[in-house]
Design a protein around this motif. Structure first.
Motif, PDB file in Angstrom:
ATOM      1  N   GLN A   1      37.700  40.751  35.931  1.00  0.00           N
ATOM      2  CA  GLN A   1      37.232  40.357  34.604  1.00  0.00           C
ATOM      3  C   GLN A   1      37.835  39.038  34.117  1.00  0.00           C
ATOM      4  O   GLN A   1      37.289  38.407  33.211  1.00  0.00           O
ATOM      5  CB  GLN A   1      37.547  41.455  33.591  1.00  0.00           C
ATOM      6  CG  GLN A   1      39.034  41.761  33.431  1.00  0.00           C
ATOM      7  CD  GLN A   1      39.270  42.878  32.435  1.00  0.00           C
ATOM      8  OE1 GLN A   1      38.344  43.512  31.963  1.00  0.00           O
ATOM      9  NE2 GLN A   1      40.534  43.117  32.110  1.00  0.00           N
ATOM     10  N   GLY A   2      38.937  38.612  34.744  1.00  0.00           N
ATOM     11  CA  GLY A   2      39.545  37.349  34.338  1.00  0.00           C
ATOM     12  C   GLY A   2      39.027  36.146  35.099  1.00  0.00           C
ATOM     13  O   GLY A   2      39.529  35.036  34.930  1.00  0.00           O
ATOM     14  N   HIS A   3      37.983  36.356  35.935  1.00  0.00           N
ATOM     15  CA  HIS A   3      37.432  35.247  36.713  1.00  0.00           C
ATOM     16  C   HIS A   3      35.931  35.450  36.886  1.00  0.00           C
ATOM     17  O   HIS A   3      35.456  36.577  37.030  1.00  0.00           O
ATOM     18  CB  HIS A   3      38.121  35.147  38.079  1.00  0.00           C
ATOM     19  CG  HIS A   3      37.791  33.905  38.838  1.00  0.00           C
ATOM     20  ND1 HIS A   3      38.202  32.656  38.436  1.00  0.00           N
ATOM     21  CD2 HIS A   3      37.075  33.709  39.964  1.00  0.00           C
ATOM     22  CE1 HIS A   3      37.771  31.750  39.286  1.00  0.00           C
ATOM     23  NE2 HIS A   3      37.070  32.366  40.224  1.00  0.00           N
ATOM     24  N   GLU A   4      35.178  34.355  36.904  1.00  0.00           N
ATOM     25  CA  GLU A   4      33.713  34.453  36.913  1.00  0.00           C
ATOM     26  C   GLU A   4      33.117  34.758  38.275  1.00  0.00           C
ATOM     27  O   GLU A   4      31.974  35.217  38.368  1.00  0.00           O
ATOM     28  CB  GLU A   4      33.113  33.140  36.390  1.00  0.00           C
ATOM     29  CG  GLU A   4      33.546  31.901  37.181  1.00  0.00           C
ATOM     30  CD  GLU A   4      32.985  30.619  36.590  1.00  0.00           C
ATOM     31  OE1 GLU A   4      31.889  30.679  36.002  1.00  0.00           O
ATOM     32  OE2 GLU A   4      33.648  29.568  36.717  1.00  0.00           O
ATOM     33  N   HIS A   5      33.853  34.510  39.370  1.00  0.00           N
ATOM     34  CA  HIS A   5      33.309  34.719  40.714  1.00  0.00           C
ATOM     35  C   HIS A   5      33.957  35.915  41.399  1.00  0.00           C
ATOM     36  O   HIS A   5      35.025  36.382  40.990  1.00  0.00           O
ATOM     37  CB  HIS A   5      33.535  33.468  41.580  1.00  0.00           C
ATOM     38  CG  HIS A   5      33.017  32.203  40.982  1.00  0.00           C
ATOM     39  ND1 HIS A   5      33.753  31.040  40.931  1.00  0.00           N
ATOM     40  CD2 HIS A   5      31.833  31.926  40.393  1.00  0.00           C
ATOM     41  CE1 HIS A   5      33.055  30.092  40.355  1.00  0.00           C
ATOM     42  NE2 HIS A   5      31.889  30.608  40.009  1.00  0.00           N
ATOM     43  N   LEU A   6      33.308  36.376  42.459  1.00  0.00           N
ATOM     44  CA  LEU A   6      33.896  37.431  43.287  1.00  0.00           C
ATOM     45  C   LEU A   6      35.143  36.908  43.998  1.00  0.00           C
ATOM     46  O   LEU A   6      35.215  35.729  44.364  1.00  0.00           O
ATOM     47  CB  LEU A   6      32.891  37.908  44.334  1.00  0.00           C
ATOM     48  CG  LEU A   6      31.729  38.775  43.851  1.00  0.00           C
ATOM     49  CD1 LEU A   6      30.752  38.996  45.006  1.00  0.00           C
ATOM     50  CD2 LEU A   6      32.229  40.105  43.320  1.00  0.00           C
ATOM     51  N   LEU A   7      36.115  37.786  44.200  1.00  0.00           N
ATOM     52  CA  LEU A   7      37.321  37.452  44.954  1.00  0.00           C
ATOM     53  C   LEU A   7      37.331  38.269  46.233  1.00  0.00           C
ATOM     54  O   LEU A   7      37.012  39.462  46.215  1.00  0.00           O
ATOM     55  CB  LEU A   7      38.577  37.765  44.142  1.00  0.00           C
ATOM     56  CG  LEU A   7      38.714  37.103  42.767  1.00  0.00           C
ATOM     57  CD1 LEU A   7      40.016  37.529  42.100  1.00  0.00           C
ATOM     58  CD2 LEU A   7      38.654  35.592  42.879  1.00  0.00           C
ATOM     59  N   PHE A   8      37.671  37.657  47.337  1.00  0.00           N
ATOM     60  CA  PHE A   8      37.742  38.367  48.612  1.00  0.00           C
ATOM     61  C   PHE A   8      39.141  38.228  49.200  1.00  0.00           C
ATOM     62  O   PHE A   8      39.840  37.245  48.969  1.00  0.00           O
ATOM     63  CB  PHE A   8      36.687  37.838  49.599  1.00  0.00           C
ATOM     64  CG  PHE A   8      36.919  36.429  50.065  1.00  0.00           C
ATOM     65  CD1 PHE A   8      37.610  36.167  51.239  1.00  0.00           C
ATOM     66  CD2 PHE A   8      36.450  35.355  49.331  1.00  0.00           C
ATOM     67  CE1 PHE A   8      37.835  34.871  51.665  1.00  0.00           C
ATOM     68  CE2 PHE A   8      36.666  34.051  49.753  1.00  0.00           C
ATOM     69  CZ  PHE A   8      37.352  33.812  50.929  1.00  0.00           C
ATOM     70  N   TYR A   9      39.523  39.235  49.965  1.00  0.00           N
ATOM     71  CA  TYR A   9      40.862  39.220  50.564  1.00  0.00           C
ATOM     72  C   TYR A   9      40.903  38.268  51.751  1.00  0.00           C
ATOM     73  O   TYR A   9      40.040  38.286  52.623  1.00  0.00           O
ATOM     74  CB  TYR A   9      41.254  40.621  51.027  1.00  0.00           C
ATOM     75  CG  TYR A   9      42.537  40.614  51.829  1.00  0.00           C
ATOM     76  CD1 TYR A   9      43.762  40.426  51.212  1.00  0.00           C
ATOM     77  CD2 TYR A   9      42.507  40.759  53.209  1.00  0.00           C
ATOM     78  CE1 TYR A   9      44.926  40.400  51.951  1.00  0.00           C
ATOM     79  CE2 TYR A   9      43.668  40.735  53.953  1.00  0.00           C
ATOM     80  CZ  TYR A   9      44.866  40.557  53.317  1.00  0.00           C
ATOM     81  OH  TYR A   9      46.018  40.520  54.052  1.00  0.00           O
TER      82      TYR A   9
END
Length: 496
Positions: free
Chosen positions: A326-334
């Motif tokens: 929720q604190g970032h607009e894009h998906l995050l991947f490992y």
């Protein structure tokens, strides 16, 4: 290519005989393989006058490969030079004559056909190009960059599943995949890739009319039964003994009045064995009272999943490999190779990597991902919320109201928007937010001759048995009544 008794060879790509060299000297200028371009370090074949070298495996690579799924219309690939840095490739001689050149890297010619990838439930099959019906833009499910449809990739073998990854992303680290030798193994692996049906609940004692387990026995709390409840009888700060987060939703509590043991219903129903995306080996649930989490780098109590030599706390184990944050607009991947500083705390992620954005320079480590979204602290009468951006220009708001040190406004903090109170996460949560008060520490964590217990507070602020200073924060206290050993947590390894 013919092998001679003196271990010299005559290779078709070089005019002089090549001499086998057992040991490579590290002195002087580095030598590079004329086939793959990598530095020569292992035994090789060389022509010293021409400065021509071949790795042992490159020199003995087969000159011809018969039929291959990449190019079934013509029989055979031939090893040949190619005027590029990756100059040793297999190519089709017939296509060359027709000026329709088909080439493939020497290493790519023998890629595993089917793999079991820890970050997906089904087996993945290697394809050199995708079929016509798949010709739509697709992104790699690891790095989220586009997969070129006319190039190699790994995609799910199960019908209807559109999971696809780049070859390099899938095979970059062998901790995440294993080669499947037989296609029939895929069906066997489907059954084992789903979470185990072996529950951590050892026995259901009572059930409600709608079939819900209202009284159970659990492997983590032998000897006592656990009873289901939806709210606390009194306003107390109770934590789940599984995830060490505050008890709020449905939970089980110990039926013995003097035993303060609680488990969220979700934590109580976790499988005892499951497959986790972080390793290809199975993950086993453990309920040790103390362990160091290898992902968030914190000492923790509660449940752990042990997998491939790692101990992972329940909060980190529940994080998927791709997240919407929720604190970032894009998906995050490992990304296990990520070494960028975390945008939450500013720390380096360490050897285990971190989550990052594929579209911008944003990184989060496991420690920040496991932070609670809201907390209660004595510095404010209201709930303090985790805040990602500081757009307040007031000077007071730029200082931590606990340690009174100026905050870095680019990093996360907890604040009360009503009272304008703000503080560092470590100041709000303390150094050990997920350690249970009163647990006994393992012997290898201290030097005292008796067992010692962890306590968040010490009554009357006694003096530390090692440094002599007042104990105002976390302490270790000897369990023997006749022993007055009390030390700061930081002094636990000091010998008296």
């Amino acid at each position: 290519m013919e092998m001679e008794k003196k271990r010299d060879i005559k290779h078709r790509f070089h005019e002089h005989p090549l001499v086998f060299v057992e040991d490579q000297s590290n002195e002087g200028q580095k030598s590079y393989c004329s086939a793959c371009g990598d530095v020569i370090s292992d035994p090789c074949f060389s022509c010293p006058p021409c400065n021509y070298h071949l790795h042992h495996n490159c020199a003995l690579a087969p000159q011809r490969i018969s039929s291959h799924p990449l190019h079934p219309q013509h029989y055979g690939f031939f090893l040949r030079h190619w005027p590029r840095p990756d100059n040793r490739v297999y190519g089709c001689a017939l296509c060359k004559e027709k000026r329709n050149i088909i080439t493939v890297h020497k290493d790519c010619i023998s890629l595993p056909r089917i793999i079991k990838f820890s970050r997906h439930d089904h087996c993945l099959s290697h394809k050199y190009f995708l079929e016509t019906q798949d010709l739509t833009k697709q992104d790699c499910k690891i790095c989220f960059n586009e997969v070129k449809l006319d190039r190699g990739s790994y995609s799910c073998v199960k019908s209807g599943c559109k999971y696809i990854v780049h070859v390099n992303c899938a095979l970059e680290d062998d901790r995440f995949y294993e080669v499947v030798e037989r296609e029939s193994q895929c069906e066997e692996l489907y059954g084992s890739s789903a979470e185990s049906t072996q529950s951590s609940i050892t026995r259901v004692v009572e059930v409600s009319e709608d079939g819900e387990a209202t009284k159970i026995e659990h492997f983590s709390h032998e000897g006592h039964c656990l009873v289901l409840a939806d709210k606390m009888e009194e306003e107390t700060d109770r934590r789940c003994d599984g995830c060490m987060l505050p008890v709020s939703t449905l939970f089980y509590y110990c039926s013995e009045s003097e035993c303060h043991f609680y488990l969220h219903k979700y934590c109580a129903e976790l499988p005892s064995v499951k497959h986790h995306w972080f390793r290809r080996s199975t993950a086993d649930l453990d309920s040790r009272s103390f362990m160091w989490c290898d992902l968030c780098k914190r000492p923790c109590s509660g449940f752990f999943y042990e997998m491939g030599g790692l101990g992972v706390c329940l909060r980190c184990a529940e994080v998927p490999d791709v997240i919407e944050f929720q604190g970032h607009e894009h998906l995050l991947f490992y990304d296990f190779k990520c070494r960028e500083r975390c945008n939450g705390c500013g720390a380096d992620p360490g050897e285990e990597g971190a989550f990052r954005c594929g579209k911008c320079s944003f990184t989060l480590d496991f420690k920040c991902l496991s932070l609670p979204q809201s907390v209660v602290h004595k510095i404010d009468q209201h709930q303090l919320n985790l805040t990602y951006h500081d757009d307040n220009d007031y000077s007071k708001h730029l200082h931590c109201d606990i340690c009174e040190v100026k905050r870095d406004r680019s990093l996360w903090y907890y604040c009360c928007s009503i009272c304008d109170t703000s503080a560092h996460p470590d100041c709000i949560l303390g150094e050990f937010p997920f350690l249970k008060d009163g647990i006994t520490l393992p012997r290898y964590w201290h030097t005292h001759r008796h067992d010692v217990q962890f306590h968040r507070k010490a009554e009357d602020y006694p003096n530390c048995s090692y440094c002599g200073q007042r104990c105002r924060r976390e302490i270790l206290k000897c369990t023997e009544s006749a022993c007055n050993y009390i030390v700061h947590f930081r002094c636990r390894r000091r010998r008296l």
